[in-house]
Scaffold this motif. Structure first.
Motif, PDB file in Angstrom:
ATOM      1  N   GLU A 160       0.847  -1.188   0.000  1.00  0.00           N
ATOM      2  CA  GLU A 160       0.000   0.000   0.000  1.00  0.00           C
ATOM      3  C   GLU A 160       0.882   1.237   0.000  1.00  0.00           C
ATOM      4  O   GLU A 160       1.728   1.398   0.877  1.00  0.00           O
ATOM      5  N   ASP A 161       0.658   2.108  -0.980  1.00  0.00           N
ATOM      6  CA  ASP A 161       1.427   3.347  -1.103  1.00  0.00           C
ATOM      7  C   ASP A 161       2.935   3.089  -1.087  1.00  0.00           C
ATOM      8  O   ASP A 161       3.723   3.829  -0.483  1.00  0.00           O
ATOM      9  N   TYR A 245       3.804   2.765 -15.318  1.00  0.00           N
ATOM     10  CA  TYR A 245       3.459   2.422 -13.939  1.00  0.00           C
ATOM     11  C   TYR A 245       1.966   2.628 -13.669  1.00  0.00           C
ATOM     12  O   TYR A 245       1.375   1.929 -12.834  1.00  0.00           O
ATOM     13  N   TRP A 246       1.358   3.581 -14.368  1.00  0.00           N
ATOM     14  CA  TRP A 246      -0.092   3.766 -14.245  1.00  0.00           C
ATOM     15  C   TRP A 246      -0.820   2.522 -14.736  1.00  0.00           C
ATOM     16  O   TRP A 246      -1.766   2.051 -14.097  1.00  0.00           O
ATOM     17  N   GLU A 249      -0.232  -0.417 -12.167  1.00  0.00           N
ATOM     18  CA  GLU A 249      -1.117  -0.324 -10.999  1.00  0.00           C
ATOM     19  C   GLU A 249      -2.545  -0.709 -11.357  1.00  0.00           C
ATOM     20  O   GLU A 249      -3.252  -1.319 -10.555  1.00  0.00           O
ATOM     21  N   GLU A 254       2.318  -3.639  -8.335  1.00  0.00           N
ATOM     22  CA  GLU A 254       2.840  -2.484  -7.601  1.00  0.00           C
ATOM     23  C   GLU A 254       4.187  -2.053  -8.179  1.00  0.00           C
ATOM     24  O   GLU A 254       5.147  -2.848  -8.227  1.00  0.00           O
ATOM     25  N   PRO A 255       4.313  -0.790  -8.650  1.00  0.00           N
ATOM     26  CA  PRO A 255       5.577  -0.318  -9.220  1.00  0.00           C
ATOM     27  C   PRO A 255       6.763  -0.457  -8.266  1.00  0.00           C
ATOM     28  O   PRO A 255       7.876  -0.755  -8.697  1.00  0.00           O
TER      29      PRO A 255
END
Length: 271
Positions: A160-161, A245-246, A249, A254-255
């Motif tokens: 996450e993040d 990366y967009w 995701e 996950e990048p």
């Protein structure tokens, strides 16, 4: 080659995977097991898995071009050995194998490369000519989606993040898998850019008027070099990877995990 020779069907042996491809597949599976179990130096394991997996996708990409060309009328691809998934049969081994591997190692980019040669004199339909060129990039798209499935169904680590929130078990394997998925996305995007000489440009080429086709053919030999140079420009590179990366995701990859895979793959680095 006469029209009757071009029209004949290839023997079954022409479709049998070559020992070279079988060897690449075996190395991919073995290196995957080594990475999963952290056998020996896990960074070397990741390197082998990523490079072998990338070579495997290169073979399938070019095979897709060849098999569609075969069923579209160009049976000469069988005589050239393209239907046996042997990368050593490609017309430009340097562009098709060496340079893409260098691009993966240095920049984490899945560069397209010139490989199988199709005799378009046997392809009477513009739509089929475009489909032959489209078949390769579609293979990369399918490969990327297949690699993303474990992450979409929750088998991979939870991130996450950019922060790992779940178990780190087998993290090296999942990082390598994420990097492979991102490489397939980069290859899909680059192969669909309408640059002369690349798949994206070749998809459009049959539909161009004769004057534009002549201009296209003039620039086609330099399209790959131009793309390679542009990708090393910082602003273009940043925009490109933001887009990649967009997409990653969006399909559950996950990048940050792929970035870890890139660091691990470069086992000679101090990072």
């Amino acid at each position: 080659m006469t029209a009757s020779q071009a029209g004949r069907r290839a023997p079954r042996s022409a479709f049998v995977p070559s020992p070279v491809f079988v060897g690449i597949l075996a190395l991919t599976l073995v290196s995957g097991w080594m990475t999963w179990t952290t056998f020996g130096n896990v960074k070397v394991d990741v390197f082998l898995l990523v490079i072998c997996g990338w070579l495997l996708s290169l073979c399938l990409h070019e095979y897709a071009h060849a098999i569609v060309a075969y069923f579209s009328g160009d049976h000469e691809v069988a005589d050239r050995g393209y239907l046996r998934l042997n990368p050593l049969k490609y017309t430009h081994p340097l562009l098709s194998i060496v340079l893409p591997i260098v691009a993966v190692v240095l920049g984490g980019i899945g560069l397209p490369g010139g490989a199988v040669w199709v005799n378009h004199e046997h392809i009477r339909s513009k739509a089929r000519q475009s489909l032959i060129s489209l078949a390769g990039p579609l293979t990369n798209v399918v490969f990327a989606l297949a690699l993303a499935v474990p992450f979409l169904v929750g088998l991979g680590p939870q991130v996450e993040d950019g922060t790992l929130t779940g178990s780190a078990e087998h993290i090296e394997f999942w990082a390598a898998l994420a990097l492979l998925a991102v490489l397939q996305i980069t290859a899909s995007v680059l192969n669909l850019v309408p640059v002369p000489g690349l798949d994206g440009g070749n998809i459009l080429q049959p539909w161009l008027s004769p004057p534009y086709q002549r201009a296209y053919n003039l620039f086609a030999p330099y399209g790959f070099i131009l793309l390679f140079v542009l990708l090393w420009q910082s602003e273009i590179n940043r925009f490109f990877f933001t887009f990649v990366y967009w997409i990653a995701e969006a399909i559950g990859v996950e990048p940050g995990l792929s970035a870890l895979g890139f660091e691990l793959m470069r086992f000679w680095s101090n990072n």
